[in-house]
Write an enzyme that holds these catalytic residues in place. Sequence first.
Site, PDB file in Angstrom:
ATOM      1  N   ARG A  70       0.841  -1.204   0.000  1.00  0.00           N
ATOM      2  CA  ARG A  70       0.000   0.000   0.000  1.00  0.00           C
ATOM      3  C   ARG A  70       0.880   1.260   0.000  1.00  0.00           C
ATOM      4  O   ARG A  70       1.987   1.261   0.517  1.00  0.00           O
ATOM      5  CB  ARG A  70      -0.962  -0.037   1.197  1.00  0.00           C
ATOM      6  CG  ARG A  70      -2.017  -1.119   0.994  1.00  0.00           C
ATOM      7  CD  ARG A  70      -2.877  -1.323   2.193  1.00  0.00           C
ATOM      8  NE  ARG A  70      -3.702  -0.164   2.498  1.00  0.00           N
ATOM      9  CZ  ARG A  70      -4.485  -0.088   3.572  1.00  0.00           C
ATOM     10  NH1 ARG A  70      -4.539  -1.094   4.428  1.00  0.00           N
ATOM     11  NH2 ARG A  70      -5.209   0.985   3.788  1.00  0.00           N
ATOM     12  N   ASP A  79     -14.903   3.289   3.808  1.00  0.00           N
ATOM     13  CA  ASP A  79     -14.748   1.869   4.172  1.00  0.00           C
ATOM     14  C   ASP A  79     -16.012   1.057   3.901  1.00  0.00           C
ATOM     15  O   ASP A  79     -16.021  -0.157   4.096  1.00  0.00           O
ATOM     16  CB  ASP A  79     -14.385   1.744   5.656  1.00  0.00           C
ATOM     17  CG  ASP A  79     -12.962   2.222   5.922  1.00  0.00           C
ATOM     18  OD1 ASP A  79     -12.154   2.281   4.973  1.00  0.00           O
ATOM     19  OD2 ASP A  79     -12.658   2.541   7.088  1.00  0.00           O
ATOM     20  N   ARG A 123     -13.130  -6.608   4.751  1.00  0.00           N
ATOM     21  CA  ARG A 123     -14.434  -6.040   4.362  1.00  0.00           C
ATOM     22  C   ARG A 123     -14.979  -6.713   3.101  1.00  0.00           C
ATOM     23  O   ARG A 123     -16.189  -6.801   2.924  1.00  0.00           O
ATOM     24  CB  ARG A 123     -14.333  -4.521   4.212  1.00  0.00           C
ATOM     25  CG  ARG A 123     -14.054  -3.868   5.559  1.00  0.00           C
ATOM     26  CD  ARG A 123     -14.383  -2.398   5.668  1.00  0.00           C
ATOM     27  NE  ARG A 123     -14.335  -2.034   7.071  1.00  0.00           N
ATOM     28  CZ  ARG A 123     -13.366  -1.342   7.661  1.00  0.00           C
ATOM     29  NH1 ARG A 123     -12.356  -0.877   6.959  1.00  0.00           N
ATOM     30  NH2 ARG A 123     -13.407  -1.088   8.947  1.00  0.00           N
TER      31      ARG A 123
HETATM   32  C1  S3P Z   1      -8.763   5.242   8.903  1.00  0.00           C
HETATM   33  C2  S3P Z   1      -8.754   6.048   7.803  1.00  0.00           C
HETATM   34  C3  S3P Z   1      -9.161   5.606   6.461  1.00  0.00           C
HETATM   35  C4  S3P Z   1      -9.909   4.291   6.518  1.00  0.00           C
HETATM   36  C5  S3P Z   1      -9.251   3.298   7.415  1.00  0.00           C
HETATM   37  C6  S3P Z   1      -9.171   3.826   8.837  1.00  0.00           C
HETATM   38  C7  S3P Z   1      -8.364   5.797  10.214  1.00  0.00           C
HETATM   39  O1  S3P Z   1      -8.000   5.423   5.662  1.00  0.00           O
HETATM   40  O2  S3P Z   1     -10.063   3.758   5.227  1.00  0.00           O
HETATM   41  O3  S3P Z   1      -9.957   2.079   7.426  1.00  0.00           O
HETATM   42  O4  S3P Z   1      -8.661   5.185  11.263  1.00  0.00           O
HETATM   43  O5  S3P Z   1      -7.747   6.874  10.213  1.00  0.00           O
HETATM   44  P1  S3P Z   1      -7.290   6.632   4.840  1.00  0.00           P
HETATM   45  O6  S3P Z   1      -6.662   7.518   5.824  1.00  0.00           O
HETATM   46  O7  S3P Z   1      -6.275   5.934   3.999  1.00  0.00           O
HETATM   47  O8  S3P Z   1      -8.370   7.290   4.070  1.00  0.00           O
END
Ligand code: S3P
Length: 405
Positions: free
Chosen positions: A102, A292, A366
């Site tokens: 990632r 999400d 998910r």
């Molecule tokens: C999260 C932020 C989101 C989300 C992840 C949890 C967090 O990701 O998709 O499941 O707890 O800050 P991104 O910051 O990459 O958008």
Amino acid sequence: MPADKSISHRALILGAIANGQTQIKNFSFNNACRATLNCLKDLGADIKNLSNKVVINGHDFLQPKKILNAQTSGTTLRLMLGLLAAQKFPSQIKCIGSLKKRPMSKLLEALRKMGAKITLRDGTFFIEPSQLSPIEYKMPVPSAQIKSAVILTSLFCSGTTKIIEPIKSRNHTETMINYFGGKVFCHDNKILCVGHQSLIGKKMNLPADTSSAAFFIVLALVFPGAHIILRNVLVNPRRTGLIRVLQKMGAKIFINNQHEIYPGEDVADIEVCSSQLKSIQICGDIVVDMIDEFPAFIVAALFAKGTSIVKNARQLKFKESDRIMTATEEFNRLGAKIKPTSDGMIIEGGFDLNKNCEVFSHGDHRIAMSLAIFAIAANKELVINDAQCIDDSFPGFFDYLDIFF
Ligand code: S3P
């Protein structure tokens, strides 16, 4: 529902850096939050798991004796990097599985702009102590994880860091720092974070996870005759995009007993009645408020009348799997008609269930849970390979499904 994962990570981290004691009730021991807890323990944090609560006595971190491991948790890795960048000792942190692939460059760019010394070699991040200074950071993409990492680093710098978000993302770090007696000022898309502040430990009773609830909200909507109530669910507007979208699709979802748990964070009981849904177009800012929840949304769209379209959701490519591709592949394997696009998908309502009864999670909790609720709603026996990844966010998920049998 189990406790909110985003809130749980932050409660552990802020508890560990705050002065005094933090008590966390209703903590969810999912794999992601366990990873954060173990990283903090490796940094010498005093964290005890008592019968019904996690108790943290905050103090300065110590140089870890081993390489920290964020496992597959993006929130752990990114937030810990923000924290480690600001320590007076060198440290190393690694991760496993899909998280290795990632993107991390935007976060590293932001932290390096503050003076952080971080290098990435063979999947391990090497962090050296450095002189940090506050920055003005215009975020290139909406990301609560990147924003939170920068905020955590800024707590250890002298001066005020300014962050400008392209679209507002979940603000749990900001609200929780203020609850712990710190100062983060938010106005429109701008965040000001004051450096060298001292936080004070708090007692917290964690709210239920909005993103875990999403699967049960959708299942109840598409399951004939269902009527459920999910109690004490976090209803921060930056997390409830899916609920607003479903209501526009004709969903009977009622938000009852809404009240504040601390400034900026509300919980409510969510009542859901089985409903006939119609298709919808999703684009723009709301995408971030349900980032999400697209795997769960797809199930709703498949049971809706008409064709639903998702745009502006390129960030889906960078989650635990490339969710545009993995969701398309797995649901189509069962007889759905979903077309992937460069920044979203086109989902035809309805499906012709075929004989195929084997699907794959792609290591994405998910994706696995969305396939499971689809199988129950479509009354189809299904083998979901590699479903143990569900424990990343929702241990016991299959037991909760029992209420639908
Ligand atoms: C999260 C932020 C989101 C989300 C992840 C949890 C967090 O990701 O998709 O499941 O707890 O800050 P991104 O910051 O990459 O958008």
